[in-house]
Design a protein around this motif. Structure first.
Motif, short mmCIF file in Angstrom:
data_model
loop_
_atom_site.label_atom_id
_atom_site.label_comp_id
_atom_site.label_asym_id
_atom_site.label_seq_id
_atom_site.Cartn_x
_atom_site.Cartn_y
_atom_site.Cartn_z
N THR A 1 0.79 -1.40 -0.25
CA THR A 1 0.03 -0.23 0.21
C THR A 1 1.12 0.82 0.90
N THR B 1 -7.40 -7.26 -9.54
CA THR B 1 -8.19 -6.65 -8.25
C THR B 1 -7.66 -5.31 -7.82
N LYS C 1 -7.82 -2.65 -4.94
CA LYS C 1 -8.25 -2.26 -3.21
C LYS C 1 -8.26 -1.33 -3.04
N ARG D 1 -14.16 2.52 1.68
CA ARG D 1 -15.84 2.38 0.94
C ARG D 1 -15.62 3.08 0.41
N THR E 1 -17.96 0.81 -2.52
CA THR E 1 -17.25 -0.39 -2.52
C THR E 1 -15.65 0.34 -2.19
N ASP E 2 -15.21 -1.18 -1.78
CA ASP E 2 -13.11 -1.03 -1.42
C ASP E 2 -12.91 -2.06 -2.46
N THR E 3 -13.55 -2.93 -3.14
CA THR E 3 -12.94 -3.67 -3.94
C THR E 3 -13.82 -4.27 -5.08
#
Length: 429
Positions: free
Chosen positions: A194, A364, A366, A370, A393-395
């Motif tokens: 991250t 994907t 992330k 959210r 959403t966070d994904t």
């Protein structure tokens, strides 16, 4: 490091003080832009202590990764087989350790007037401090603790002399120390994935700085959050694992990966057509599933059977190690006042991870919270090739990417109001 690497690296360090003097240039720059109080002049940028209060100015880890790479490139112009090692200061904590031998970094103390005081301040990091640091989950919190506490500051204050001052790059141990700091960051990034900066520009590497007639290119700190970008793989426990890397020869006409330890190359380590690469180990090389040397590439895997043979260790500049060849005579800066960092004050930073990176058919994404957002994918010419919207959403998963050509792409995330939240570069295999 082998005796061969040590002899050649030390000679190269002395040679870099000839002519333009890269060591002094980096040290002077580091001293000039070490730390400013933003409230005194908010337009002035600096290198240190921007967290927790000024995350928009933060570049500590990325800048030091870039400056170690700058010196390593200069060293490899002299001998392409050598690299900057790392000083693991959680283990090697004695003034009698091999790194301080006269044949290694010891001679620089007297010859360059570094005034070391090894162990005068005992604050080297413990293995527990390091393991606790690696459990931090927020990137800016991790960077802040790393910078201000013993994993980083310990090597500076323990060495003494110029190391606990803003001109610390005058001491070659600075680069071994910051290679270790960089390895710690890489270990953290491989676990958490991250690392992300708010700023997209760095001092010295903003496209305007000139050294020895060369204008340095602009470097976005977000483009170098993985050490693999520069072909840097940190070996430990007798093994160098080379993976998820495409040989490009961007920085070296032949990419050489030379290790004292065993080398294991695989898991998407690619030598594409037209690229030139060599793996060389003193011990053993294993090519595992996922390794590919494409037709049209030039690839060698060799064992260094001549290592430590007198004929191979041929110091290029040993004559320059006479008494005090390149002393620094001016007064040293005052020592740095190290302050413990507090918790982050700005919790609004959005962190994005994209996996797998490199990707093949899907990716994907992330976020750290959210959001209603739009994901856009661009190629390196700036053309938008995909746009998808997501709500609360966070994904997010973007599929059907198998038809894209191999290379670099950019993901941009904007919120419902069109505000850019984060930008990240990704690689298509």
């Amino acid at each position: 490091m082998t005796d061969y690497e040590i002899a050649e690296l030390v000679d190269a360090f002395y040679e870099l003080r000839n002519g333009p003097d890269l060591f002094n240039d980096i040290a002077t720059f580091h001293g000039q832009f070490f730390n400013f109080v933003a409230t005194a002049d908010p337009t002035r940028r600096d290198l240190h202590f921007n967290l927790p209060n000024e995350p928009e100015r933060e570049i500590f880890l990325a800048w030091h990764r870039q400056v170690v790479f700058e010196l390593e490139q200069a060293v490899q112009d002299i001998n392409p087989e050598i690299s900057i090692g790392y000083w693991n200061s959680t283990i090697y904590q004695s003034p009698t350790d091999a790194v301080w031998d006269e044949g290694f970094l010891g001679s620089f103390d007297a010859n360059w007037d570094l005034n070391r005081n090894l162990g005068g301040d005992p604050r080297l990091p413990t293995p527990l401090e390091l393991s606790n640091l690696l459990t931090e989950t927020d990137f800016f919190e991790f960077s802040n603790v790393l910078e201000r506490q013993n994993v980083h500051r310990g090597g500076h204050v323990w060495t003494g002399g110029v190391m606990p001052t803003p001109i610390s790059p005058r001491d070659p141990i600075f680069f071994f120390h910051h290679s270790f700091v960089d390895k710690v960051w890489q270990d953290w990034e491989e676990t958490h994935g991250t690392s992300a900066y708010i700023t997209t520009s760095m001092l010295r590497y903003d496209g305007t700085y000139v050294f020895d007639g060369q204008t340095y290119p602009s470097v976005d700190p977000n483009d170098i959050t993985d050490s693999r970008v520069y072909g840097v793989f940190y070996a430990e426990n007798g093994l160098a694992q080379l993976d998820n890397y495409i040989v490009t020869n961007t920085y070296n006409p032949e990419e050489i990966f030379y290790y004292q330890y065993n080398i294991e190359a695989g898991n998407n380590f690619l030598v594409p057509a037209g690229a030139i690469a060599r793996l060389e180990s003193v011990n053993e090389i294993n090519l595992t599933p996922g390794f590919e040397a494409a037709p049209g590439s030039t690839f060698q895997a060799t064992i260094d059977t001549e290592n430590n043979v007198a004929g191979k260790i041929a110091p290029l500049f040993a004559k320059n190690r006479a008494v005090n060849p390149y002393p620094y005579s001016e007064k040293l800066y005052e020592p740095i006042v190290w302050e413990e960092g507090g918790n982050l004050l700005d919790d609004d930073t959005i962190i994005l991870t994209a996996a797998p990176n490199p990707f093949t058919e899907k990716i994907t994404i992330k976020l750290s919270e959210r959001k209603d957002c739009v994901i856009e994918v661009f190629n390196m010419m700036g053309m938008q090739i995909r746009e998808e919207s997501f709500e609360n959403t966070d994904t997010m998963v973007i599929k059907n990417l198998y038809g894209l050509a191999s290379g670099f792409y950019v993901i941009r995330v904007t919120d419902a109001n069109g505000k850019i939240l984060v930008v990240k570069r990704i690689v298509k295999m």
